[in-house]
Design a protein around this motif. Structure first.
Motif, PDB file in Angstrom:
ATOM      1  N   LYS A  47     -45.714 -11.417 -15.603  1.00 40.81           N
ATOM      2  CA  LYS A  47     -44.983 -12.484 -16.012  1.00 40.81           C
ATOM      3  C   LYS A  47     -44.359 -11.513 -17.201  1.00 40.81           C
ATOM      4  O   LYS A  47     -42.837 -11.185 -17.052  1.00 40.81           O
ATOM      5  CB  LYS A  47     -45.278 -13.444 -16.934  1.00 40.81           C
ATOM      6  CG  LYS A  47     -46.613 -14.115 -15.927  1.00 40.81           C
ATOM      7  CD  LYS A  47     -46.830 -15.208 -17.108  1.00 40.81           C
ATOM      8  CE  LYS A  47     -47.217 -16.711 -16.444  1.00 40.81           C
ATOM      9  NZ  LYS A  47     -46.225 -17.394 -15.846  1.00 40.81           N
ATOM     10  N   VAL A  50     -41.971 -10.089 -14.676  1.00 41.63           N
ATOM     11  CA  VAL A  50     -40.742 -10.692 -14.661  1.00 41.63           C
ATOM     12  C   VAL A  50     -39.692 -10.750 -15.802  1.00 41.63           C
ATOM     13  O   VAL A  50     -38.463 -10.894 -14.337  1.00 41.63           O
ATOM     14  CB  VAL A  50     -41.853 -12.500 -14.093  1.00 41.63           C
ATOM     15  CG1 VAL A  50     -40.183 -13.355 -13.845  1.00 41.63           C
ATOM     16  CG2 VAL A  50     -42.018 -12.637 -12.661  1.00 41.63           C
ATOM     17  N   LYS A  51     -40.181 -11.038 -17.017  1.00 45.21           N
ATOM     18  CA  LYS A  51     -38.897 -10.643 -17.947  1.00 45.21           C
ATOM     19  C   LYS A  51     -38.710  -9.117 -18.072  1.00 45.21           C
ATOM     20  O   LYS A  51     -37.140  -9.081 -18.170  1.00 45.21           O
ATOM     21  CB  LYS A  51     -39.264 -10.825 -19.591  1.00 45.21           C
ATOM     22  CG  LYS A  51     -40.598 -12.369 -19.702  1.00 45.21           C
ATOM     23  CD  LYS A  51     -40.894 -12.523 -21.213  1.00 45.21           C
ATOM     24  CE  LYS A  51     -41.478 -13.792 -21.398  1.00 45.21           C
ATOM     25  NZ  LYS A  51     -41.935 -14.088 -22.440  1.00 45.21           N
ATOM     26  N   LEU A  52     -38.959  -8.049 -17.212  1.00 49.15           N
ATOM     27  CA  LEU A  52     -37.807  -7.098 -17.281  1.00 49.15           C
ATOM     28  C   LEU A  52     -37.057  -6.941 -15.921  1.00 49.15           C
ATOM     29  O   LEU A  52     -37.066  -5.878 -15.460  1.00 49.15           O
ATOM     30  CB  LEU A  52     -38.745  -6.390 -17.070  1.00 49.15           C
ATOM     31  CG  LEU A  52     -40.048  -5.524 -18.686  1.00 49.15           C
ATOM     32  CD1 LEU A  52     -41.514  -5.242 -18.960  1.00 49.15           C
ATOM     33  CD2 LEU A  52     -38.784  -5.493 -19.846  1.00 49.15           C
ATOM     34  N   ASP A  53     -37.544  -8.094 -15.194  1.00 48.66           N
ATOM     35  CA  ASP A  53     -36.044  -8.277 -13.457  1.00 48.66           C
ATOM     36  C   ASP A  53     -36.726  -7.069 -12.421  1.00 48.66           C
ATOM     37  O   ASP A  53     -36.181  -7.001 -11.889  1.00 48.66           O
ATOM     38  CB  ASP A  53     -35.317  -8.427 -14.510  1.00 48.66           C
ATOM     39  CG  ASP A  53     -34.033  -8.737 -13.685  1.00 48.66           C
ATOM     40  OD1 ASP A  53     -34.404 -10.221 -13.073  1.00 48.66           O
ATOM     41  OD2 ASP A  53     -33.212  -8.586 -12.754  1.00 48.66           O
ATOM     42  N   LEU A  54     -38.042  -7.279 -12.773  1.00 49.94           N
ATOM     43  CA  LEU A  54     -38.673  -6.130 -11.732  1.00 49.94           C
ATOM     44  C   LEU A  54     -39.144  -7.282 -10.698  1.00 49.94           C
ATOM     45  O   LEU A  54     -39.551  -6.589  -9.782  1.00 49.94           O
ATOM     46  CB  LEU A  54     -39.945  -5.004 -12.375  1.00 49.94           C
ATOM     47  CG  LEU A  54     -38.521  -4.351 -13.752  1.00 49.94           C
ATOM     48  CD1 LEU A  54     -39.935  -3.287 -14.145  1.00 49.94           C
ATOM     49  CD2 LEU A  54     -37.783  -3.367 -12.529  1.00 49.94           C
ATOM     50  N   SER A  56     -40.453 -11.262  -9.342  1.00 48.75           N
ATOM     51  CA  SER A  56     -40.005 -12.630  -9.500  1.00 48.75           C
ATOM     52  C   SER A  56     -41.658 -13.115  -9.023  1.00 48.75           C
ATOM     53  O   SER A  56     -42.427 -12.898  -9.018  1.00 48.75           O
ATOM     54  CB  SER A  56     -38.706 -12.762  -8.553  1.00 48.75           C
ATOM     55  OG  SER A  56     -39.411 -12.878  -7.217  1.00 48.75           O
ATOM     56  N   GLU A  57     -41.057 -14.495 -10.208  1.00 44.75           N
ATOM     57  CA  GLU A  57     -42.662 -15.294  -9.785  1.00 44.75           C
ATOM     58  C   GLU A  57     -41.679 -16.610  -8.826  1.00 44.75           C
ATOM     59  O   GLU A  57     -40.791 -17.403  -9.596  1.00 44.75           O
ATOM     60  CB  GLU A  57     -42.400 -15.685 -11.373  1.00 44.75           C
ATOM     61  CG  GLU A  57     -43.808 -17.071 -11.349  1.00 44.75           C
ATOM     62  CD  GLU A  57     -44.656 -16.783 -12.260  1.00 44.75           C
ATOM     63  OE1 GLU A  57     -46.000 -17.865 -12.839  1.00 44.75           O
ATOM     64  OE2 GLU A  57     -44.016 -17.343 -13.724  1.00 44.75           O
ATOM     65  N   THR A  65     -41.581  -9.042  -5.502  1.00 43.39           N
ATOM     66  CA  THR A  65     -41.159  -8.359  -5.522  1.00 43.39           C
ATOM     67  C   THR A  65     -38.961  -8.889  -5.907  1.00 43.39           C
ATOM     68  O   THR A  65     -39.050  -9.173  -4.766  1.00 43.39           O
ATOM     69  CB  THR A  65     -40.624  -6.537  -4.447  1.00 43.39           C
ATOM     70  OG1 THR A  65     -40.927  -6.870  -3.205  1.00 43.39           O
ATOM     71  CG2 THR A  65     -42.173  -5.910  -5.409  1.00 43.39           C
ATOM     72  N   LYS A  66     -38.694  -7.874  -6.241  1.00 45.43           N
ATOM     73  CA  LYS A  66     -37.725  -8.938  -6.602  1.00 45.43           C
ATOM     74  C   LYS A  66     -36.681  -8.506  -5.811  1.00 45.43           C
ATOM     75  O   LYS A  66     -36.443  -7.073  -4.809  1.00 45.43           O
ATOM     76  CB  LYS A  66     -36.198  -8.643  -7.616  1.00 45.43           C
ATOM     77  CG  LYS A  66     -36.995  -8.310  -9.108  1.00 45.43           C
ATOM     78  CD  LYS A  66     -36.870 -10.314  -9.220  1.00 45.43           C
ATOM     79  CE  LYS A  66     -34.818 -10.155 -10.047  1.00 45.43           C
ATOM     80  NZ  LYS A  66     -34.820 -11.584 -10.360  1.00 45.43           N
TER      81      LYS A  66
END
Length: 67
Positions: A47, A50-54, A56-57, A65-66
């Motif tokens: 999580k 995800v917040k670091l934009d590395l 996605s959930e 992965t993004k």
């Protein structure tokens, strides 16, 4: 990049993956015991990534992965 030693290892697992992964999958890939505390700790790290934009959930508990 955050300095937690597991983050690069977690991202490496995603780089070798062809689809979304769950916290349990990451624990298995990193050879952590499948104990609730380990799975929850890994989920918290996912999580954070995800917040670091590395990562996605996509669905609840399903990380990728993004694109």
């Amino acid at each position: 990049m955050p300095e937690h030693p597991d983050y690069p290892r977690i991202l490496a697992v995603f780089n070798e993956s062809t689809g979304p992964l769950r916290a349990r999958d990451i624990c298995e890939a990193l050879d952590h015991e499948l104990l609730p505390k380990n799975i929850e700790g890994t989920r918290a790290k996912l999580k954070r990534l995800v917040k670091l934009d590395l990562l996605s959930e996509d669905d609840v508990g399903s990380f990728a992965t993004k694109q």
